[in-house]
Scaffold this motif. Structure first.
Motif, PDB file in Angstrom:
ATOM      1  N   PHE A  38       0.834  -1.198   0.000  1.00 57.46           N
ATOM      2  CA  PHE A  38       0.000   0.000   0.000  1.00 57.46           C
ATOM      3  C   PHE A  38       0.874   1.256   0.000  1.00 57.46           C
ATOM      4  CE2 PHE A  38      -2.474   3.344   2.077  1.00 57.46           C
ATOM      5  CZ  PHE A  38      -3.669   3.288   1.366  1.00 57.46           C
ATOM      6  N   ILE A  77       1.063   4.203  -2.887  1.00 64.24           N
ATOM      7  CA  ILE A  77       0.806   5.631  -2.663  1.00 64.24           C
ATOM      8  C   ILE A  77       2.011   6.455  -3.106  1.00 64.24           C
ATOM      9  CG2 ILE A  77       0.387   7.411  -0.921  1.00 64.24           C
ATOM     10  CD1 ILE A  77      -2.021   5.720  -1.289  1.00 64.24           C
ATOM     11  N   GLY A  94       2.005   7.396  -6.527  1.00 61.78           N
ATOM     12  CA  GLY A  94       0.895   8.225  -6.964  1.00 61.78           C
ATOM     13  C   GLY A  94      -0.399   7.434  -7.149  1.00 61.78           C
ATOM     14  N   ALA A  95      -0.430   6.223  -6.571  1.00 66.48           N
ATOM     15  CA  ALA A  95      -1.651   5.411  -6.528  1.00 66.48           C
ATOM     16  C   ALA A  95      -2.288   5.140  -7.884  1.00 66.48           C
ATOM     17  CB  ALA A  95      -2.670   6.056  -5.593  1.00 66.48           C
ATOM     18  N   GLN A 131      -6.490   4.633  -7.173  1.00 61.05           N
ATOM     19  CA  GLN A 131      -7.053   5.983  -7.058  1.00 61.05           C
ATOM     20  C   GLN A 131      -8.560   5.910  -6.800  1.00 61.05           C
ATOM     21  OE1 GLN A 131      -5.180   8.801  -6.986  1.00 61.05           O
ATOM     22  NE2 GLN A 131      -7.095   9.702  -6.269  1.00 61.05           N
ATOM     23  N   LEU A 141      -9.233   5.292  -3.176  1.00 61.44           N
ATOM     24  CA  LEU A 141      -8.998   6.506  -2.385  1.00 61.44           C
ATOM     25  C   LEU A 141     -10.153   7.496  -2.552  1.00 61.44           C
ATOM     26  CD1 LEU A 141      -5.207   7.262  -3.110  1.00 61.44           C
ATOM     27  CD2 LEU A 141      -6.185   5.893  -1.279  1.00 61.44           C
ATOM     28  N   ASP A 142     -10.620   7.631  -3.789  1.00 61.90           N
ATOM     29  CA  ASP A 142     -11.661   8.613  -4.093  1.00 61.90           C
ATOM     30  C   ASP A 142     -13.020   8.243  -3.517  1.00 61.90           C
ATOM     31  OD1 ASP A 142     -10.332  10.636  -5.496  1.00 61.90           O
ATOM     32  OD2 ASP A 142     -10.316   9.458  -7.344  1.00 61.90           O
ATOM     33  N   LEU A 157     -12.257   5.125   0.735  1.00 57.92           N
ATOM     34  CA  LEU A 157     -11.460   5.758   1.783  1.00 57.92           C
ATOM     35  C   LEU A 157     -12.017   7.135   2.149  1.00 57.92           C
ATOM     36  CD1 LEU A 157      -8.967   5.524   3.584  1.00 57.92           C
ATOM     37  CD2 LEU A 157      -7.664   6.719   1.819  1.00 57.92           C
ATOM     38  N   ARG A 158     -12.396   7.879   1.103  1.00 56.75           N
ATOM     39  CA  ARG A 158     -12.894   9.228   1.355  1.00 56.75           C
ATOM     40  C   ARG A 158     -14.147   9.196   2.228  1.00 56.75           C
ATOM     41  NH1 ARG A 158     -12.622  13.494  -3.612  1.00 56.75           N
ATOM     42  NH2 ARG A 158     -13.632  15.248  -2.550  1.00 56.75           N
ATOM     43  N   VAL A 188     -13.219   8.294   5.830  1.00 51.83           N
ATOM     44  CA  VAL A 188     -12.627   9.423   6.544  1.00 51.83           C
ATOM     45  C   VAL A 188     -13.690  10.453   6.918  1.00 51.83           C
ATOM     46  CG1 VAL A 188     -11.107  11.415   6.277  1.00 51.83           C
ATOM     47  CG2 VAL A 188     -10.299   9.147   5.607  1.00 51.83           C
ATOM     48  N   LYS A 214      -8.648  14.901  10.637  1.00 54.63           N
ATOM     49  CA  LYS A 214      -7.675  14.261   9.731  1.00 54.63           C
ATOM     50  C   LYS A 214      -6.282  14.246  10.340  1.00 54.63           C
ATOM     51  CE  LYS A 214      -9.878  15.229   5.257  1.00 54.63           C
ATOM     52  NZ  LYS A 214     -10.469  16.586   5.367  1.00 54.63           N
TER      53      LYS A 214
END
Lengths: 206, 206
Positions: free
Chosen positions: B105, B109, B112-113, B117, B120-121, B124-125, B128, B150
DNA sequence: GTCTATACCAAGATAGAC
DNA sequence: GTCTATCTTGGTATAGAC
């Protein structure tokens, strides 16, 4: 200056190489891409740096120098809160100003540190030993809660370097924009406060 | 089972691939080394996984599943100290039990994943955002000091994942031996205490 | 002293055998 | 359905030109 062409070209190659190694890692980086960014024909690089590994080591040397510079801010002179705060802030600033260096270092450790094992075994180990003693001293004096010094150091390294190494993830979670200077400074302040509040012994004076 | 040869070979390939990708990164890993560890002739891999990238994505899927599993331990039900402590402990355990996943992982990252991506978008978003709201709620209730959620999450991720991603450095600084279970458990306890002590508001009840 | 055409190699992928 | 001999690419490094 004896040979300004060499000096100038070496500089632009090193600059380009630092960027490419940071973005792609050692194996992902290609001499062709480094050459393109440096504005030189690719085959030309081997005149200035015999091998890719040698170029990589030269870049790493610069990265370790920057690390040592920040490491020097950890002083035993002032009181613990001030010393720790200063060091954490210096590490945050380094992550902000030279994120590429931090990423190259992280990538190198992930690979098992084939090129910097000596640095880890000597310079870093001594630094950790000396700063560990300082932390122990503070604990003995009742200024810090009892803790394994390395646990504290690792937390400081991990957290500060995270802002460089995981910048892409942070950017994504920030809605796609890199952290602004303002947001970063807020984070810096909060990181300093969070860690110091975590280790400082709540003394009678508050 | 319809085709046990396929299932068995895919499993050994995935297992070998996870190890090699963790040690060498995507670009550093070779199909030849993965094949050797899986005990198969190298050309055979392309029968089971068309491309190196596809094999990598399959490995990543397993890594993200493990991440999500630990992420699920962050609950809003119990009180902040208990909830945070449980989550931090779960992340420490994950770093200990699946260090390779954490390294893959991190490496992804750093690059630049390119392959995650979307994770993450979306996933994960949202995670969070939802956990950030919980933290905000605790702050509003006066249980935690005011802090950008965060900043706290990043510190938890960075510190816990450091024990996997920088394990080589930690081993070096431990005299060359990997951290023992005992030392690791001590670190786990101290990390939990340090972070919770840092964010918990020192209330009237102490 | 500076630069480049070319060699060589390793690695991923494919076409076709069993 | 399973496996492998072979092709192709792209990357580092060199031998030799300017």
């Amino acid at each position: 200056m004896s040979s300004s062409i060499r000096a100038a070209h070496e500089d632009s190659i090193l600059l380009a190489a630092e960027a490419v190694f940071a973005e792609r890692g050692f194996d992902g980086a290609t001499m062709a891409e480094i050459a393109a960014r440096a504005g030189l024909p690719k085959a030309n690089l081997h005149y200035y740096f015999a091998t890719k590994a040698e170029l990589y080591r030269r870049v790493l040397a610069g990265v370790l120098n920057a690390w040592l510079s920040a490491a020097g801010t950890f002083e035993s002179s002032s009181d613990p809160a001030e010393a720790l705060g200063r060091y954490i802030a210096a590490k945050m600033d380094l992550a902000r100003q030279r994120p590429q260096g931090s990423r190259i270092f992280a990538s190198e450790i992930l690979r098992g540190a084939p090129e910097i094992q000596d640095f880890l075994d000597t310079t870093l180990r001594q630094w950790v030993e000396s700063r560990g003693s300082i932390v122990q001293k503070w604990i003995a004096a009742g200024a810090l809660k009892p803790i394994e010094p390395k646990t504290l150091l690792y937390m400081i390294w991990a957290t500060t370097q995270h802002y460089a190494d995981f910048a892409h993830q942070i950017t994504t979670l920030n809605g796609g924009d890199p952290l602004s200077d303002e947001d970063f400074n807020t984070a810096k302040r909060q990181v300093v406060e969070l860690i110091t509040a975590g280790v400082l012994r709540p003394g009678p004076k508050g």
